[in-house]
Design a protein around this motif. Structure first.
Motif, mmCIF file in Angstrom:
data_model
loop_
_atom_site.group_PDB
_atom_site.id
_atom_site.type_symbol
_atom_site.label_atom_id
_atom_site.label_comp_id
_atom_site.label_asym_id
_atom_site.label_seq_id
_atom_site.Cartn_x
_atom_site.Cartn_y
_atom_site.Cartn_z
ATOM 1 N N GLY A 120 -3.066 -3.528 11.318
ATOM 2 C CA GLY A 120 -4.019 -3.740 10.404
ATOM 3 C C GLY A 120 -4.995 -2.580 10.170
ATOM 4 N N ASP A 123 -6.382 1.288 3.559
ATOM 5 C CA ASP A 123 -5.717 2.286 2.867
ATOM 6 C C ASP A 123 -6.987 3.178 2.028
ATOM 7 O OD1 ASP A 123 -6.833 1.032 0.573
ATOM 8 O OD2 ASP A 123 -4.786 0.049 -0.035
ATOM 9 N N ASN A 127 -8.702 -1.040 0.720
ATOM 10 C CA ASN A 127 -8.096 -2.252 0.703
ATOM 11 C C ASN A 127 -7.067 -2.504 2.052
ATOM 12 O OD1 ASN A 127 -8.873 -2.927 -1.791
ATOM 13 N ND2 ASN A 127 -7.173 -1.687 -2.793
ATOM 14 N N SER A 129 -4.295 -3.186 4.522
ATOM 15 C CA SER A 129 -2.671 -2.645 4.392
ATOM 16 C C SER A 129 -2.208 -2.840 6.030
ATOM 17 C CB SER A 129 -2.770 -1.268 4.267
ATOM 18 O OG SER A 129 -1.463 -0.864 4.070
ATOM 19 N N VAL A 130 -0.660 -2.908 5.819
ATOM 20 C CA VAL A 130 -0.067 -3.441 6.881
ATOM 21 C C VAL A 130 0.832 -2.165 7.317
ATOM 22 C CG1 VAL A 130 1.793 -4.790 8.056
ATOM 23 C CG2 VAL A 130 0.266 -5.593 6.453
ATOM 24 N N SER A 132 3.831 -1.569 10.143
ATOM 25 C CA SER A 132 4.950 -2.142 11.147
ATOM 26 C C SER A 132 5.245 -1.055 12.031
ATOM 27 C CB SER A 132 6.041 -2.703 10.076
ATOM 28 O OG SER A 132 5.970 -3.577 9.140
ATOM 29 N N SER A 242 3.749 -13.834 6.619
ATOM 30 C CA SER A 242 4.342 -12.543 6.372
ATOM 31 C C SER A 242 3.376 -11.746 7.143
ATOM 32 C CB SER A 242 4.415 -12.037 4.857
ATOM 33 O OG SER A 242 3.011 -12.212 4.124
ATOM 34 N N GLU A 244 1.621 -9.224 5.605
ATOM 35 C CA GLU A 244 0.685 -9.001 4.761
ATOM 36 C C GLU A 244 -0.182 -10.027 4.876
ATOM 37 O OE1 GLU A 244 4.105 -6.417 3.845
ATOM 38 O OE2 GLU A 244 3.771 -8.641 4.024
ATOM 39 N N LYS A 245 0.133 -11.439 4.739
ATOM 40 C CA LYS A 245 -0.754 -12.661 5.061
ATOM 41 C C LYS A 245 -1.620 -12.429 6.170
ATOM 42 C CE LYS A 245 -2.326 -16.164 3.239
ATOM 43 N NZ LYS A 245 -3.273 -16.332 2.318
ATOM 44 N N VAL A 247 -2.250 -9.885 8.043
ATOM 45 C CA VAL A 247 -3.309 -8.813 8.095
ATOM 46 C C VAL A 247 -4.767 -9.344 7.223
ATOM 47 C CG1 VAL A 247 -4.284 -6.705 7.155
ATOM 48 C CG2 VAL A 247 -2.164 -6.921 8.414
ATOM 49 N N GLU A 248 -4.301 -9.922 5.940
ATOM 50 C CA GLU A 248 -5.261 -10.538 5.046
ATOM 51 C C GLU A 248 -6.204 -11.566 5.808
ATOM 52 O OE1 GLU A 248 -5.339 -13.703 1.363
ATOM 53 O OE2 GLU A 248 -3.558 -12.486 1.404
#
Length: 362
Positions: A120, A123, A127, A129-130, A132, A242, A244-245, A247-248
């Motif tokens: 995590g 950017d 914001n 960002s992920v 992998s 996901s 992204e979810k 990390v959010e």
């Protein structure tokens, strides 16, 4: 140096328990040269490892391979011994593993199977960002499919992977244990078949073993002040959320848990505050937003599991759904097991390392 890991068993908990208890020790041993180990380990232990593996990536690979070799060979009895059924249980079951090693600002990920590691970060625009850090070893990984097919004769190309599984049996293409996909046919017939209660111990189309490996895929990442946390989780989480979810949710959860702490306007301890009205207003607004987003759980990993299992498509928590999912008579038919580890990074420490490396020219 720090080690973290998640271990996802299949065919029973025995192999994952053994890997979880032993892998970190194997890594620790592999990070030292034989000369360093000689004073503290018996000769038969340290000489069974390969040559000097003080390079971290080589050490990680060596530890995974050596532990799997021990798991798979210790089940075979010596001539004067009887079969140890406990060791047979461990080697017949299997386990995926995803391990993180942190040394200073260097992060290494060693992955074997379909557990996953993500980072995590923030950017350039601030914001979430992920990044992998691992790739699943299953049928969705084209390079992994090519690797397996290349290791067996072309006349097996239609039988090695069937129904998206290795030999039609196993979804992850790398794992510890699972001797049914590693041992020679004669060994399966002699040592496993008399104790195997699920039919034929030798899989169909079993011509050129081994079909399975525990060799990990290793990545290295240099941590910066933009990197906030690492998530290691089994595939049960990624089937439902996901990256992204995930990390959010963690970023939002970290904001929300601040509301559990008592709000103190002047944290310096002095009687007067140097804050201006605008700054006070911003603090109160942030506090109000934190209270609005106050989570049920103070632990981010628990919060992730709750979202994975019991939040509706509208983002609302359904307590009955959670109860049903957790108490269903056959839970594996509706969900996979989930293990989550979140590692938060000390930003000041990373900055100090970065400053020191710049000063020394490293």
């Amino acid at each position: 140096m720090y080690l973290f890991g998640v271990f996802d068993g299949h065919g029973g908990p025995w192999c994952s328990d053994a890997v979880g208890q032993s892998l970190f020790e194997y890594i620790a041993v592999s990070l030292h040269s034989p000369d360093e180990l000689e004073p503290i380990l018996r000769k038969e232990v340290y000489t069974s490892f390969d040559n000097d593996n003080t390079d971290i990536m080589s050490a990680l690979e060596s530890a995974f391979i050596k532990l799997d070799r021990d798991i798979c060979t210790e089940a075979i009895p010596n001539a004067a011994e009887e079969m140890n059924e406990d060791l047979l249980h461990i080697s017949t079951a299997g386990s995926c593993a995803c391990v993180a090693l942190v040394k200073d600002a260097d992060l290494y990920i060693a992955n074997c199977g379909d557990a996953r590691a993500i980072l995590g970060t923030i950017d350039d625009n601030g914001n979430p960002s992920v990044v992998s850090l691992s790739i699943d070893h299953n049928v969705r990984n084209e390079n992994e499919v090519k690797r397996i097919l290349s290791e067996h004769p072309s006349n097996e190309s239609h039988s090695v992977i069937r129904s998206d599984r290795l030999l039609g049996l196993l979804m992850p293409f790398r794992a510890f244990g699972d001797i049914r996909l590693k041992w020679p046919i004669n060994s399966l017939r002699e040592y496993l078949q008399p104790y195997y209660k699920k039919g034929d111990a030798i899989p169909q189309f079993y011509f050129t073993p081994p079909y399975l490996t525990a060799r990990p895929e290793i990545t290295k990442h240099k941590l910066t002040k933009k990197d906030k946390f690492l998530v290691l989780a089994t595939d049960g989480l990624w089937d439902l959320l996901s990256p992204e979810k995930v990390v959010e949710l963690i970023f939002n959860h970290q904001k929300g848990i601040q509301s559990f702490d008592r709000f103190i306007l002047n944290k310096t301890g002095t009687k007067k505050s140097s804050l201006k009205l605008k700054e006070i207003s911003e603090l109160l607004t942030a506090r109000q937003q934190a209270i609005k987003n106050q989570p049920i759980d103070q632990n981010s990993a628990t919060d992730l599991i709750r979202h994975a299992l019991a939040f509706t498509s509208k983002g609302q928590f359904d307590s009955k759904l959670l109860s049903d999912v957790l108490t269903f008579p056959n839970p594996r038919s509706i969900r996979d097991d989930i293990t989550v580890t979140i590692v938060y990074f000390d930003q000041d420490h990373i900055d100090q390392i970065d400053t020191k490396e710049k000063q020394t020219g490293k």
